[in-house]
Design an enzyme around this catalytic site. Structure first.
Site, mmCIF file in Angstrom:
data_model
loop_
_atom_site.group_PDB
_atom_site.id
_atom_site.type_symbol
_atom_site.label_atom_id
_atom_site.label_comp_id
_atom_site.label_asym_id
_atom_site.label_seq_id
_atom_site.Cartn_x
_atom_site.Cartn_y
_atom_site.Cartn_z
ATOM 1 N N GLU A 1 0.903 -1.222 0.040
ATOM 2 C CA GLU A 1 0.102 -0.101 0.031
ATOM 3 C C GLU A 1 0.675 1.295 0.139
ATOM 4 O O GLU A 1 0.680 2.252 -0.834
ATOM 5 C CB GLU A 1 -0.839 -0.036 1.349
ATOM 6 N N ASP B 1 4.026 -3.969 -5.910
ATOM 7 C CA ASP B 1 4.661 -4.923 -5.227
ATOM 8 C C ASP B 1 6.055 -4.919 -5.188
ATOM 9 O O ASP B 1 6.549 -5.385 -4.287
ATOM 10 C CB ASP B 1 4.036 -6.400 -6.216
HETATM 11 ZN ZN LIG Z 1 -2.503 -2.883 -4.828
#
Ligand SMILES: [Zn+2]
Length: 488
Positions: free
Chosen positions: A138, A206
Site C-alpha cells: 500500500e 509489489d
Molecule cells: Zn495494490
C-alpha cells in the site's frame, strides 16, 4: 482503553480500489494496450492537492465507516507502518495508518498517505512479515503516486471533478454496507481507462513494496506467501475476497513476486509479541465473528511459542474483562505485568479493569510511571487522560490533552476526551470548541462553525479565548470553501 463506539475515520487515495473484476476482465478481453507509466511524477496533481484531497476524504470516511478507535491498536499499526515508511523510497507525504472494523478481507491506500487495513486482513495473516508486506504494498501505491498517474490519463483540465468522482467511489467502497457489485455500474464509464493499467500498478506496488519490506528487516518471502494464501482461498470461494478486487491478482503477479523474493533468499523473522497481542485484541474486541477468538487461540496453541502462549493469557484476561469478571481478569493480568511491566497492552487493559473497579488512583500511578519510561506512547497518554477524568482531575486531563491534541490533531480520541474534561470543569466555551473539532474532523464544517459561534457567547469576557475561537471559525470557513469543489 477501548471505545466501543467505533469512531469513523480514514482518507483516500486509492487507485487500486478501482479495479472491478468484470471491467478488468473486459479490458483484458478487449486486449487494451497498456499505457506506458514509466514516469514517476505526475504533473496533473501536485502533492499539495493530493494532501488536500486526502484531508477531505479522510473526514468523509471518519463519519461514514467503522474505523477502530482503540489507542493501543492504533499505536501498533502506526508503529509498524512507520517502520516501513522509514525504509521506503520517494516518500513525499506523511503517512497515517488506520484499522477498519470489517470481516471483509481488504486493505487500501487513500490520497495523501492514508492507509487503511481491515481488521479481518490482520487476523488472516500468518505472521507479522505478511502483515508488513501488505502495508508495504500500500505504501508503494502511495509513493509511486498511482492515483496522480491515473489522473494524468484522465481529463487534465478538470482534475477536481475527476477527483470528486473517484473520491465518491472510494467512499462507497470503504463503506462495508455498500457492496462492490452495487457500484460497479456507476464506475463503468470513467474507470475503464484506469482499469486498463491497474495490473501494472499492482506489479509496481509489489516490487517497490518488497524492497521496503526487506530493508525494514522482514521476511522477503512474506509477500508471495500471502498472495499465495489469497489465491488458495479464492479457489474455494464463490466470489473472490475484496482485496483481489481492489488489488487484482493474475498468475503473473504471483510468479513475479516469487521470482523476486527468491533472489533475497529465505529469512526467518519471528513475529513480535505486539503482533500476537494485536491479533488477540482484534479477535476478542473487534471482530464481529464470535468464533474468531476461539480459532485464533487454537492456532496460537499449535504454534506454542513464548509469544503465542503469552497472547493466549492476555486474550483470556481480555475475555474475563469483557464479561465483567474483572477480579479474575486482574489476577491473570498481574502475572503478565510482573514479567513485563512496561508493556502498553497490559497497562492499557489493567487501566480499564482498575477504572471499572474504581481503583482510579492506582491506575493513575501506574500510568504516570509508565509514561515517564515511554513518553511518546499515544496509547498511554490517552489512557492517563481518561483516568484523570474518571478521578475528577479535570485540570490535569486538560493540560495533558492540550499537548496531545496539538501533536495529534487528527485523532478524534484526544478531542473527545478534551470535550469531556472541559465539561467536567464546566468551561462551556472550551467544551464546545473541543466538540467542534470532533465534528470538523468528520467533515461537518457548518455544524462545527455553528457550535463555535455558540461558544463565542460563553467566553465570559475572556478576550484571548474569544479571538482564538474567531480565528478558528475563519479557518474552518476557509476549509469549507476549499472543499466545496469536491461536493457535487
Ligand atoms: Zn495494490
Amino acid at each position: 482503553m477501548f471505545k466501543k463506539t467505533v469512531a469513523c475515520l480514514l482518507s483516500l487515495s486509492m487507485l487500486s480500489t478501482l479495479t472491478m473484476p468484470t471491467l478488468w476482465q473486459q479490458a483484458a478481453a478487449d486486449n487494451i494496450k497498456l499505457p506506458d507509466i514509466g514516469t514517476v511524477a505526475a504533473s496533473t496533481l501536485t502533492i499539495g492537492q493530493e494532501m488536500e484531497m486526502g484531508d477531505y476524504y479522510m473526514r468523509m470516511l471518519r463519519s461514514s465507516t467503522p474505523i477502530v478507535n482503540d489507542p493501543v491498536l492504533n499505536q501498533y499499526i502506526n508503529d509498524l507502518g512507520k517502520r516501513l515508511v522509514s525504509k521506503a523510497d520517494s516518500v513525499q507525504t506523511s503517512f497515517h495508518f488506520y484499522i477498519m472494523r470489517s470481516d471483509v478481507l481488504n486493505a487500501f491506500a487513500f490520497f495523501g498517505g492514508n492507509v487503511v487495513v481491515h481488521s479481518r486482513l490482520i487476523l488472516d495473516t500468518d505472521n507479522e512479515s505478511q502483515l508488513a508486506s501488505v502495508l508495504a504494498h500500500e505504501i508503494g501505491h502511495v509513493t509511486q503516486r498511482h492515483l496522480a498517474r491515473a489522473m494524468e490519463s484522465q481529463n487534465r483540465s478538470s482534475p477536481y471533478v475527476w477527483g470528486a468522482t473517484l473520491g465518491s467511489i472510494l467512499l462507497a467502497l470503504a463503506n462495508p454496507n455498500v457492496g462492490m457489485a452495487a457500484i460497479t455500474s456507476t464506475l463503468a464509464g470513467s474507470a475503464q481507462n484506469m482499469i486498463s493499467f491497474t495490473q501494472n500498478n499492482e506489479q509496481e506496488a509489489d516490487r517497490v513494496g518488497l524492497k521496503t519490506l526487506v530493508k525494514a528487516g522482514f521476511d522477503p518471502n512474506a509477500s508471495s506467501e500471502f498472495l499465495q494464501k489469497l489465491a488458495d482461498q479464492t479457489r474455494y470461494m464463490s466470489k473472490p475476497p475484496e482485496i483481489l478486487l481492489t488489488h487484482p491478482l493474475p498468475d503473473s503477479r504471483l510468479a513475479d513476486m516469487r521470482n523476486l523474493s527468491m533472489q533475497y533468499g529465505k529469512k526467518s523473522v519471528p513475529s513480535s509479541l505486539n503482533y500476537y497481542l494485536a491479533k488477540a485484541r482484534l479477535a476478542v474486541l473487534v471482530s464481529r465473528n464470535k468464533n474468531m477468538a476461539t480459532l485464533l487461540f487454537e492456532d496460537y496453541q499449535k504454534l506454542d511459542n513464548q509469544e503465542s502462549r503469552t497472547a493466549i493469557i492476555y486474550g483470556s484476561a481480555l475475555e474475563y474483562h469483557n464479561s465483567n469478571e474483572n477480579r479474575k481478569a486482574k489476577q491473570i493480568l498481574n502475572q503478565l505485568l510482573e514479567n513485563d511491566p512496561n508493556n502498553i497492552w497490559y497497562i492499557d487493559l489493567m487501566t480499564d479493569i482498575d477504572l471499572d473497579l474504581n481503583n482510579t488512583v492506582e491506575a493513575i500511578k501506574r500510568l504516570e510511571a509508565a509514561l515517564k519510561r515511554n513518553p511518546d506512547s499515544t496509547a498511554l497518554q490517552l489512557n492517563l487522560a481518561n483516568a484523570y477524568i474518571k478521578n475528577g482531575d479535570y485540570q490535569q486531563a486538560v493540560s495533558l490533552l492540550h499537548r496531545y491534541t496539538y501533536e495529534n490533531n487528527e485523532d478524534m480520541n484526544g478531542w473527545d476526551l478534551l470535550t469531556t474534561a472541559y465539561g467536567g470543569l464546566r468551561a462551556r466555551a472550551q467544551e464546545m470548541s473541543a466538540r467542534a473539532e470532533v465534528i470538523a474532523l468528520q467533515g461537518d464544517f457548518s455544524q462545527a462553525i455553528l457550535l463555535l459561534n455558540n461558544a463565542r457567547n460563553q467566553t465570559q469576557g475572556n478576550k484571548i479565548l474569544l479571538s482564538r475561537i474567531d480565528a478558528r471559525i475563519t479557518q474552518l470557513a476557509q476549509l469549507q470553501k476549499r472543499f466545496a469543489k469536491y461536493r457535487r
